[in-house]
Design an enzyme around this catalytic site. Structure first.
Site, short mmCIF file in Angstrom:
data_model
loop_
_atom_site.label_atom_id
_atom_site.label_comp_id
_atom_site.label_asym_id
_atom_site.label_seq_id
_atom_site.Cartn_x
_atom_site.Cartn_y
_atom_site.Cartn_z
N ARG A 37 0.82 -1.21 0.00
CA ARG A 37 0.00 0.00 0.00
C ARG A 37 0.86 1.26 0.00
O ARG A 37 0.44 2.29 -0.54
CB ARG A 37 -0.94 -0.01 1.20
N LYS A 202 -16.31 -16.67 4.60
CA LYS A 202 -17.77 -16.64 4.78
C LYS A 202 -18.51 -16.26 3.50
O LYS A 202 -18.16 -15.30 2.82
CB LYS A 202 -18.13 -15.63 5.87
N GLY A 360 -7.24 -6.92 0.06
CA GLY A 360 -7.45 -7.66 1.30
C GLY A 360 -6.56 -8.89 1.41
O GLY A 360 -5.36 -8.85 1.11
N GLY A 384 -12.46 -4.40 1.29
CA GLY A 384 -13.85 -4.06 1.55
C GLY A 384 -14.41 -3.05 0.58
O GLY A 384 -15.55 -3.16 0.12
#
Length: 404
Positions: A37, A202, A360, A384
Site C-alpha cells: 500500500r 464466509k 485484502g 472491503g
C-alpha cells in the site's frame, strides 16, 4: 459525473496539499512486513512533489481506540516511505497539535511530512457528524487542498475521507482513479469470457457481490471456507468445516438463479481435509461429495481445494479474458494448504486481458507466496471497498469527489 482530478486544483507550487493515503500496512516489531500500500501511494506523492507542493500525508493504521497507542504508530511507515521515495520524510507525532503544525510549517516546496495515526483522535471515526467535522476542521487548517488517494477507506464516512473533502478543495489521486477505472470495467464493460473467483471464509461476506455480478459474468468459481456452505446447499456432508447454515437457502437461490441465467457456478470436486486446524495437521484429499469418508470422519476440516480442483480452476482462469479474484482458496498461511491459492494466483498471471487481485487477504496471499504486484493486471488496495463497489453500493469517499 467523473472524479475530480488533481488538475482541477490548479497550480500547486508552494501550496500545502494534504494527501489522504491508505498506509494501513502490517507491522512486526516496528518493521513494515508488506509495503504494497505504501508503494501504491508513490505515483501521487511523487507527482505532487514534482509540482512543488508541500505534501502532508495522513492515514490510519490498525484499530486503536481513539487514543495514542505505540503499537499503531505511523513512524515505521514514514521511515519506509522515506526509503522508497529516496528523500527525507518529516514525521509529526500528533495529528492536529503543535507537532503537526510545526512539521507542516517547516515544509519547503517538494517536501513531505507524515502525521501520526488519524485514529488516535476519536473524531476520525466518530458516529456523530459534528465530531467528525470538528476533526476535519483541525486537519483543514494545515492544508490548502486535499488529494484523496486512500481507496481502501472510500467506503467509510470518516472525517479525513468525507468531511475533509467537503471542507477543502478536493480531488482524487491517481490510485483512486486507477481503482475506479478497473472496477468500472469489471462491472460495466468486461471483455469476455469473464470469470469471478471467490474465496475467503464466509459466504455472508460475499452475498452482495454474488447477487450483483451474477447477471454480468460467464462463470463463478467458489473456493475457500465459503465453498462448504455451497456443498451443504447441494446436500453434501462437510464434517467440521466452516459452515453458515443460515445461508443455505440463499445459496440455493443463487445456484438456481445461475442455472436460469446460463452462468456456470464451478464448485470443487475435491478438497484437502485435515484432522485439525494446524499447519502440521494430518490431511488427505477427499472427493467433495465424501469429505466425511476420510480418516478424520465427521471431525474432518476442509482447509484447501484439492489438486484436481486447483488444476481445473487454473485452466478456467487462464483461458478467460477478464478475471476478478477475491479471497484465498484455502488457509494459505499454512504451506500444506496453500496449493489452491498458489494455483489461482499463477493462472491469473497468464490472463491475456485484465486479471485483478481484489485486495485484502488476496493481495496479502499473493505477496506471501512470492508473487509481485507487477505479475498481475491490477492488485487492488481495498478489499472491503472493492467488494462494496462491485456490489453496486454508493461509496461516500467517492461521491464526495464527484463520482456518480
Amino acid at each position: 459525473m467523473a472524479l475530480r482530478t488533481i488538475e482541477s486544483l490548479g497550480d500547486l507550487a508552494g501550496r500545502r496539499v494534504i494527501v489522504r493515503c491508505d498506509l494501513n500496512v502490517p507491522l512486526s516489531d516496528g518493521v513494515v512486513t508488506d509495503d504494497g500500500r505504501i508503494r501504491a501511494s508513490l505515483p501521487t506523492l511523487n507527482a505532487l512533489m514534482h509540482r512543488g507542493a508541500k505534501v502532508v500525508v495522513i492515514s490510519h493504521l490498525g484499530r486503536p481506540e481513539g487514543a495514542p497507542d505505540a503499537r499503531y504508530s505511523l513512524r515505521p511507515v514514514a521511515q519506509r516511505l522515506s526509503e522508497l521515495l529516496g528523500s527525507p520524510v518529516t514525521f509529526a507525532d500528533d495529528t492536529g497539535g503543535d507537532a503537526a503544525a510545526d512539521a507542516v510549517a517547516g515544509l519547503g516546496e517538494g517536501e513531505i511530512a507524515v502525521l501520526e495515526n488519524l485514529r488516535f483522535n476519536p473524531g476520525e471515526t466518530a458516529k456523530d457528524a459534528a465530531e467528525r467535522q470538528a476533526f476535519a476542521d483541525a486537519l483543514a487548517r494545515m492544508g490548502d487542498a486535499l488529494v484523496s488517494d486512500g481507496f481502501g477507506v472510500v467506503h467509510r464516512k470518516q472525517a479525513s475521507v468525507y468531511e475533509l473533502a467537503h471542507t477543502l478543495p478536493s480531488a482524487a489521486g491517481s490510485l483512486i482513479s486507477a481503482e475506479t477505472d478497473v472496477l468500472d470495467r469489471l462491472t460495466e464493460r468486461p471483455e469476455r469470457p469473464y470469470t469471478v473467483v471467490l474465496g475467503g471464509s464466509k459466504v455472508s461476506d460475499k452475498l452482495g457481490v454474488i447477487a450483483h455480478l451474477l447477471p454480468r459474468v460467464d462463470r463463478l468459481l467458489i473456493g475457500g471456507g465459503m465453498l462448504f456452505t455451497f456443498l451443504a446447499a447441494q446436500g453434501h456432508k462437510v464434517g467440521a468445516s466452516l459452515l453458515e447454515a443460515d445461508q443455505l437457502d440463499t445459496v440455493r437461490g443463487y445456484l438456481a438463479d445461475a442455472e436460469a441465467r446460463g452462468v456456470q457456478i464451478v464448485l470443487p470436486t475435491d478438497v484437502i481435509v485435515a484432522d485439525r486446524f494446524a499447519a502440521d495437521a494430518s490431511h488427505t484429499v477427499q472427493p467433495a461429495s465424501g469429505i466425511e469418508d476420510g480418516p478424520a470422519g465427521a471431525s474432518g476440516i476442509g482447509l484447501d481445494i484439492g489438486p484436481d480442483t486447483a488444476a481445473q480452476f487454473a485452466e478456467l482462469v487462464a483461458s478467460s479474458t477478464t478475471v476478478f479474484w477475491n479471497g484465498p482458496m484455502g488457509v494459505f498461511e499454512f504451506p500444506a494448504f496453500a496449493g489452491g491459492t498458489r494455483a489461482v494466483a499463477e493462472a491469473l498471471t497468464r490472463v491475456s486481458g485484465l486479471g485483478v487481485v481484489g485486495g485484502g487477504d488476496s493481495a496479502a496471499a499473493v505477496r506471501a507466496l512470492g508473487f509481485s504486484d507487477d505479475d498481475f493486471g491490477h492488485v487492488s488496495t481495498g478489499g472491503g471497498a472493492s467488494l462494496e463497489f462491485l456490489e453496486g453500493k454508493k461509496l461516500p469517499g467517492l461521491e464526495v469527489l464527484g463520482w456518480q
